[in-house]
Structure formats: structure tokens, C-alpha cells
Design a protein around this motif. Structure first.
Motif, PDB file in Angstrom:
ATOM      1  N   ASP A  12       1.810  14.426  33.318  1.00 38.22           N
ATOM      2  CA  ASP A  12       2.621  14.792  34.506  1.00 38.22           C
ATOM      3  C   ASP A  12       1.946  14.813  35.557  1.00 38.22           C
ATOM      4  O   ASP A  12       2.156  14.079  36.796  1.00 38.22           O
ATOM      5  CB  ASP A  12       3.997  15.830  34.062  1.00 38.22           C
ATOM      6  N   LYS A  18       7.509  10.307  35.602  1.00 35.82           N
ATOM      7  CA  LYS A  18       8.288   9.259  36.297  1.00 35.82           C
ATOM      8  C   LYS A  18       7.921   7.938  36.208  1.00 35.82           C
ATOM      9  O   LYS A  18       8.304   6.816  36.072  1.00 35.82           O
ATOM     10  CB  LYS A  18       8.944   9.597  37.492  1.00 35.82           C
ATOM     11  N   ASN A  19       6.344   7.974  36.797  1.00 36.33           N
ATOM     12  CA  ASN A  19       5.764   6.618  36.823  1.00 36.33           C
ATOM     13  C   ASN A  19       5.605   5.785  35.425  1.00 36.33           C
ATOM     14  O   ASN A  19       5.875   4.826  35.397  1.00 36.33           O
ATOM     15  CB  ASN A  19       4.458   6.750  37.333  1.00 36.33           C
ATOM     16  N   GLN A  21       7.778   6.333  32.990  1.00 35.86           N
ATOM     17  CA  GLN A  21       8.946   5.923  32.455  1.00 35.86           C
ATOM     18  C   GLN A  21       9.569   4.457  33.401  1.00 35.86           C
ATOM     19  O   GLN A  21      10.181   3.649  33.041  1.00 35.86           O
ATOM     20  CB  GLN A  21      10.130   6.755  32.806  1.00 35.86           C
ATOM     21  N   GLN A  22       9.202   4.471  34.566  1.00 34.91           N
ATOM     22  CA  GLN A  22       9.192   3.496  35.668  1.00 34.91           C
ATOM     23  C   GLN A  22       8.602   2.045  34.879  1.00 34.91           C
ATOM     24  O   GLN A  22       9.337   1.034  35.048  1.00 34.91           O
ATOM     25  CB  GLN A  22       8.639   3.548  36.945  1.00 34.91           C
TER      26      GLN A  22
END
Length: 145
Positions: A12, A18-19, A21-22
Motif C-alpha cells: 500500500d 487502489k493502484n 486494483q485499478q
């Protein structure tokens, strides 16, 4: 879902969960637009949701993790033997670290609750994705980020 694992926190901080998952969502968009085979796949939504959840659980409890953990522990323990060179210990340690990274990557990347997905294309992709996360595949996705 936030994880308490130290590898999750490192990923993280370095990459950003988030990156990662993107990347999954970008691949989903490409799959929707470019794959004729995916578009021809006629799947029952409820059955596919159940299969996606089963695939997620299977990816979490992978035989791959048990094998690599065992190999890693054996390698580290053999490294303490005076006869066997410490190269085996280093290899065992690397295998253990890669196994921990794979397990964390699976937790980051899988679709945990496919029952929230309603659109048939999203459900199909969740099933295909979760199924692909069972094994070393998840290590390659962390590398792409």
C-alpha cells in the motif's frame, strides 16, 4: 478491506492498493471491449456469482501457499546445517517471501463479494479473475504495477 499484514502495508505504501486494483479494472475494460469470446460467453448470473465466490475462496486457500511455505521453511532450516551451503537458506527465504506476497496480492486483487455485482459481464469477469488468482498468476500482477 484493510489487512493487518505487514506485506499489505508495504504494498500500500510503495504502490498503493487502489493502484493495483485499478489495474484489474483496466484489464476488465479491455476484456469487455476486445474479447469476442468473452462476449459470446452466456452465463447464468447466480450460478456464476457462486462460482466466483468459490474461486475466491480457493485462491485464498491455495495449495500453492502450502507448498511454497513448506519449501521455504525446509530451505531456511537446511541453511542452519553446517554441511549444506547457505544458498539453500537464501532460496528458502526468497520462496517464503514470494509466497507471502502472493497471498497478499490475492487478498488485494480478488473480488471478495461477487453477489454485489449485478451486470452479467461484471460477474463473468469476477469469476474469470478469481479463478486466475489461484496460483502464481497473482505475483505477475504485482509486478505489472
Amino acid at each position: 478491506m484493510e489487512s493487518d499484514s505487514w506485506i499489505y502495508r508495504i504494498i500500500d505504501r510503495l504502490i498503493g492498493v487502489k493502484n493495483v486494483q485499478q489495474l484489474r479494472e483496466d484489464l476488465k475494460t479491455i476484456t469487455f471491449e476486445k474479447s469476442e469470446k468473452f462476449q459470446r460467453w452466456d452465463a447464468d448470473v447466480q450460478k456464476t456469482q457462486k462460482q466466483a465466490l468459490e474461486a475466491a475462496n480457493k485462491a485464498r486457500d491455495s495449495t500453492w501457499d502450502k507448498i511454497t511455505l513448506g519449501l521455504g521453511v525446509v530451505g531456511v532450516l537446511l541453511g542452519f546445517a553446517p554441511i549444506i551451503p547457505s544458498v539453500i537458506e537464501i532460496v528458502g527465504l526468497i520462496i517464503s517471501i514470494l509466497s507471502a506476497i502472493r497471498r497478499t496480492a490475492v487478498e488485494i486483487l480478488i473480488y471478495r463479494d461477487p453477489y454485489r455485482l449485478r451486470h452479467p459481464d461484471n460477474v463473468k469477469f469476477a469469476y474469470a479473475w478469481n479463478n486466475a488468482m489461484n496460483g502464481a498468476t497473482s505475483l505477475f500482477f504485482i509486478r505489472l504495477c
